[in-house]
Design a protein around this motif. Structure first.
Motif, PDB file in Angstrom:
ATOM      1  N   ALA B 153      22.398  -1.019 -24.009  1.00 32.02           N
ATOM      2  CA  ALA B 153      23.769  -1.523 -23.857  1.00 32.02           C
ATOM      3  C   ALA B 153      23.772  -2.689 -22.880  1.00 32.02           C
ATOM      4  N   VAL B 154      22.792  -3.563 -23.049  1.00 36.96           N
ATOM      5  CA  VAL B 154      22.671  -4.756 -22.187  1.00 36.96           C
ATOM      6  C   VAL B 154      22.945  -5.995 -23.030  1.00 36.96           C
ATOM      7  N   PRO B 155      23.132  -7.154 -22.389  1.00 35.03           N
ATOM      8  CA  PRO B 155      23.341  -8.387 -23.152  1.00 35.03           C
ATOM      9  C   PRO B 155      22.098  -8.757 -23.975  1.00 35.03           C
ATOM     10  N   ILE B 156      22.300  -9.581 -24.986  1.00 36.12           N
ATOM     11  CA  ILE B 156      21.222 -10.038 -25.859  1.00 36.12           C
ATOM     12  C   ILE B 156      19.999 -10.471 -25.065  1.00 36.12           C
ATOM     13  N   SER B 157      20.234 -11.233 -24.015  1.00 33.28           N
ATOM     14  CA  SER B 157      19.125 -11.849 -23.287  1.00 33.28           C
ATOM     15  C   SER B 157      18.168 -10.825 -22.679  1.00 33.28           C
ATOM     16  N   ALA B 158      18.653  -9.612 -22.416  1.00 34.58           N
ATOM     17  CA  ALA B 158      17.801  -8.613 -21.772  1.00 34.58           C
ATOM     18  C   ALA B 158      17.319  -7.541 -22.750  1.00 34.58           C
ATOM     19  N   ALA B 159      17.827  -7.588 -23.969  1.00 32.54           N
ATOM     20  CA  ALA B 159      17.618  -6.473 -24.900  1.00 32.54           C
ATOM     21  C   ALA B 159      16.149  -6.244 -25.249  1.00 32.54           C
ATOM     22  N   GLN B 160      15.430  -7.321 -25.567  1.00 29.17           N
ATOM     23  CA  GLN B 160      14.035  -7.144 -25.979  1.00 29.17           C
ATOM     24  C   GLN B 160      13.202  -6.565 -24.840  1.00 29.17           C
ATOM     25  N   GLU B 161      13.482  -7.049 -23.655  1.00 29.64           N
ATOM     26  CA  GLU B 161      12.757  -6.579 -22.474  1.00 29.64           C
ATOM     27  C   GLU B 161      12.990  -5.071 -22.269  1.00 29.64           C
ATOM     28  N   VAL B 162      14.221  -4.662 -22.444  1.00 27.18           N
ATOM     29  CA  VAL B 162      14.549  -3.244 -22.301  1.00 27.18           C
ATOM     30  C   VAL B 162      13.865  -2.432 -23.399  1.00 27.18           C
ATOM     31  N   ALA B 163      13.868  -2.978 -24.616  1.00 28.56           N
ATOM     32  CA  ALA B 163      13.201  -2.286 -25.727  1.00 28.56           C
ATOM     33  C   ALA B 163      11.715  -2.088 -25.406  1.00 28.56           C
ATOM     34  N   ASP B 164      11.101  -3.128 -24.896  1.00 31.49           N
ATOM     35  CA  ASP B 164       9.682  -3.048 -24.535  1.00 31.49           C
ATOM     36  C   ASP B 164       9.451  -1.947 -23.503  1.00 31.49           C
ATOM     37  N   LEU B 165      10.352  -1.902 -22.522  1.00 34.85           N
ATOM     38  CA  LEU B 165      10.257  -0.879 -21.481  1.00 34.85           C
ATOM     39  C   LEU B 165      10.349   0.522 -22.089  1.00 34.85           C
ATOM     40  N   MET B 166      11.250   0.660 -23.037  1.00 33.90           N
ATOM     41  CA  MET B 166      11.434   1.971 -23.677  1.00 33.90           C
ATOM     42  C   MET B 166      10.194   2.377 -24.462  1.00 33.90           C
ATOM     43  N   VAL B 167       9.657   1.412 -25.210  1.00 35.60           N
ATOM     44  CA  VAL B 167       8.451   1.691 -25.995  1.00 35.60           C
ATOM     45  C   VAL B 167       7.298   2.070 -25.076  1.00 35.60           C
ATOM     46  N   LYS B 168       7.175   1.296 -24.026  1.00 38.05           N
ATOM     47  CA  LYS B 168       6.076   1.500 -23.084  1.00 38.05           C
ATOM     48  C   LYS B 168       6.137   2.885 -22.444  1.00 38.05           C
ATOM     49  N   ASN B 169       7.346   3.396 -22.272  1.00 41.92           N
ATOM     50  CA  ASN B 169       7.500   4.694 -21.639  1.00 41.92           C
ATOM     51  C   ASN B 169       7.592   5.845 -22.644  1.00 41.92           C
ATOM     52  N   GLY B 170       7.207   5.551 -23.866  1.00 47.88           N
ATOM     53  CA  GLY B 170       7.031   6.627 -24.827  1.00 47.88           C
ATOM     54  C   GLY B 170       8.280   7.117 -25.545  1.00 47.88           C
ATOM     55  N   LEU B 171       9.387   6.396 -25.415  1.00 46.86           N
ATOM     56  CA  LEU B 171      10.564   6.812 -26.182  1.00 46.86           C
ATOM     57  C   LEU B 171      10.237   6.685 -27.669  1.00 46.86           C
ATOM     58  N   GLU B 172      10.888   7.542 -28.464  1.00 44.32           N
ATOM     59  CA  GLU B 172      10.571   7.565 -29.895  1.00 44.32           C
ATOM     60  C   GLU B 172      11.636   6.898 -30.746  1.00 44.32           C
ATOM     61  N   ALA B 173      12.836   6.763 -30.197  1.00 46.74           N
ATOM     62  CA  ALA B 173      13.935   6.195 -30.971  1.00 46.74           C
ATOM     63  C   ALA B 173      14.838   5.368 -30.073  1.00 46.74           C
ATOM     64  N   ILE B 174      15.424   4.328 -30.651  1.00 44.31           N
ATOM     65  CA  ILE B 174      16.275   3.418 -29.889  1.00 44.31           C
ATOM     66  C   ILE B 174      17.558   3.132 -30.654  1.00 44.31           C
ATOM     67  N   LEU B 175      18.667   3.263 -29.971  1.00 44.94           N
ATOM     68  CA  LEU B 175      19.949   2.843 -30.524  1.00 44.94           C
ATOM     69  C   LEU B 175      20.351   1.573 -29.789  1.00 44.94           C
ATOM     70  N   ASN B 176      20.427   0.482 -30.535  1.00 43.69           N
ATOM     71  CA  ASN B 176      20.613  -0.825 -29.913  1.00 43.69           C
ATOM     72  C   ASN B 176      22.002  -1.404 -30.162  1.00 43.69           C
ATOM     73  N   PHE B 177      22.743  -1.613 -29.103  1.00 43.08           N
ATOM     74  CA  PHE B 177      24.085  -2.189 -29.225  1.00 43.08           C
ATOM     75  C   PHE B 177      24.103  -3.697 -29.036  1.00 43.08           C
ATOM     76  N   ALA B 178      22.959  -4.286 -28.691  1.00 41.64           N
ATOM     77  CA  ALA B 178      22.912  -5.751 -28.553  1.00 41.64           C
ATOM     78  C   ALA B 178      22.768  -6.362 -29.940  1.00 41.64           C
ATOM     79  N   PRO B 179      23.562  -7.358 -30.251  1.00 44.97           N
ATOM     80  CA  PRO B 179      23.533  -7.913 -31.608  1.00 44.97           C
ATOM     81  C   PRO B 179      22.338  -8.829 -31.827  1.00 44.97           C
TER      82      PRO B 179
END
Lengths: 214, 214
Positions: B153-179
């Motif tokens: 739930a971050v702005p577009i500019s930070a979304a990919q970075e957050v996704a990377d962080l989630m992947v790196k920490n082993g999350l299995e699923a992501i719900l993305n509200f950034a367009p």
DNA sequence: TATGTTATGTGAATTTAATAACATGAGATC
DNA sequence: GATCTCATGTTATTAAATTCACATAACATA
């Protein structure tokens, strides 16, 4: 230019997504883009991109691609975003509050012209440049602000009542965030956004598909 | 009981909607329901309801219908909502705030186990029973709370970075509200919720279809 | 000006999803 | 217990959406 075919809603959905992608390219100074690059950027196939655009005309140059600024302009026009749309948001809880400040609503041709609630503790509260209005003022403000689209951000229990109010006051389209099917006349355009459905698709995929593969 | 067919995502989407409708029936004391009544209640065809359920088994009684409590239980189980899922929400702006308090996230098997932001003015702020955590604590809390799903739930500019962080920490699923379309490995389940797409479908219908019929 | 390259636009083929139609079986009725 | 009614589960049909494949046209190059 505008062909007269039934356009699939999925195509309109993607058009909205292409459009936002093109905005980003444009901001980054990109002048030309291919269907393949758009496809890559938004996660669909190149053929899909071309097919979608073909519903509305020919916007590209063979061997070259699409002019970003032009295609952006066309997609915005197709989506009706070359004009400004005034919105009324009913429900000034956390969701309504978030929607009022949501950039996606404020930058692409949308103008939030009124926020309403019937909770006295919320009425008068400021949200950015807006002030939460009592529901009684809904008819008056809809008229004076020329509002055609309503957004429902109230709990399920109040949603139908709000929808009725919107219909009664001549709104033409409703975006409903309450997870319930609303009854409205056929001539009203209505779409639902259910914030938890996609989350449950994720859990389905994690739980059910995982169980199947065992 | 569980057939092994590819289930269309549209079916899963509707299942989630049926499920919520059944909850409402159950709360209202309704014990039996027909496919026609479900269809009516959620706005699809009766055949569609039966077809959707048929992917997963036989839950009804011919000539009678479905037992509400049982069918609700089955649908919840299919969606993976018979277990609790811990979520991490990254982004404590207005949207993140709204999601934290959103009932749909809190009642149907979901447990928001952490809210994160990197903005010092937000860190430490309380949202209900939660306290906004600095992003540095993300790995630790994901682990201790057994979080498998992340919400962006971050702005577009930070979304990919957050996704990377989630992947790196082993999350299995992501719900993305950034367009924006995010890049994640294939084994990560990801779905996007774009709040303005549906709004633009409405304007398309009001503007474009109106223009065509002239 | 001819030739090669590239990416569009589109008709055909394929896949997928939705609808319709009906046989089946459970319960109600007499 | 035989018959009737009703709504499910399922097969067949239709419709829709996506992918494929290629002819077409614009530009670059020599």
């Amino acid at each position: 230019m505008l062909k007269t075919l039934r356009v699939p809603e999925a195509t309109v959905t993607r058009l909205s997504i292409y459009s936002r992608f093109l905005e980003r390219l444009d901001r980054n100074g990109v002048t030309t883009v291919s269907s393949g690059e758009i496809a890559e950027g938004v996660g669909v196939s190149p053929a899909q991109v071309r097919k979608d655009l073909a519903y509305f005309g020919e916007f590209g140059t063979r061997g070259v691609g699409y002019n970003v600024k032009d295609l952006l302009k066309y997609t915005l026009k197709i989506l009706g975003l070359d004009q400004e749309w005034s919105l009324a948001i009913v429900g000034a809880g956390n969701l309504g509050f978030a929607l009022c400040t949501y950039r996606g609503f404020n930058v692409r041709g949308f103008h939030i012209a009124g926020v309403f609630d019937n909770d006295p503790t919320r009425i008068g509260k400021r949200i950015g440049h807006l002030e939460v209005q009592p529901l009684e003022r809904f008819p008056e403000i809809v008229q004076s602000e020329n509002i055609r689209i309503g957004v429902i951000a109230v709990p399920i229990s109040a949603a139908q009542e709000v929808a009725d109010l919107m219909v009664k006051n001549g709104l033409e389209a409703i975006l409903n965030f309450a997870p319930v099917a609303l009854n409205v006349p056929d001539h009203i355009e209505i779409r639902n956004v259910d914030l938890s459905v996609k989350l449950e698709i994720l859990t389905f995929n994690l739980a059910f598909r995982a169980a199947q593969s065992l």
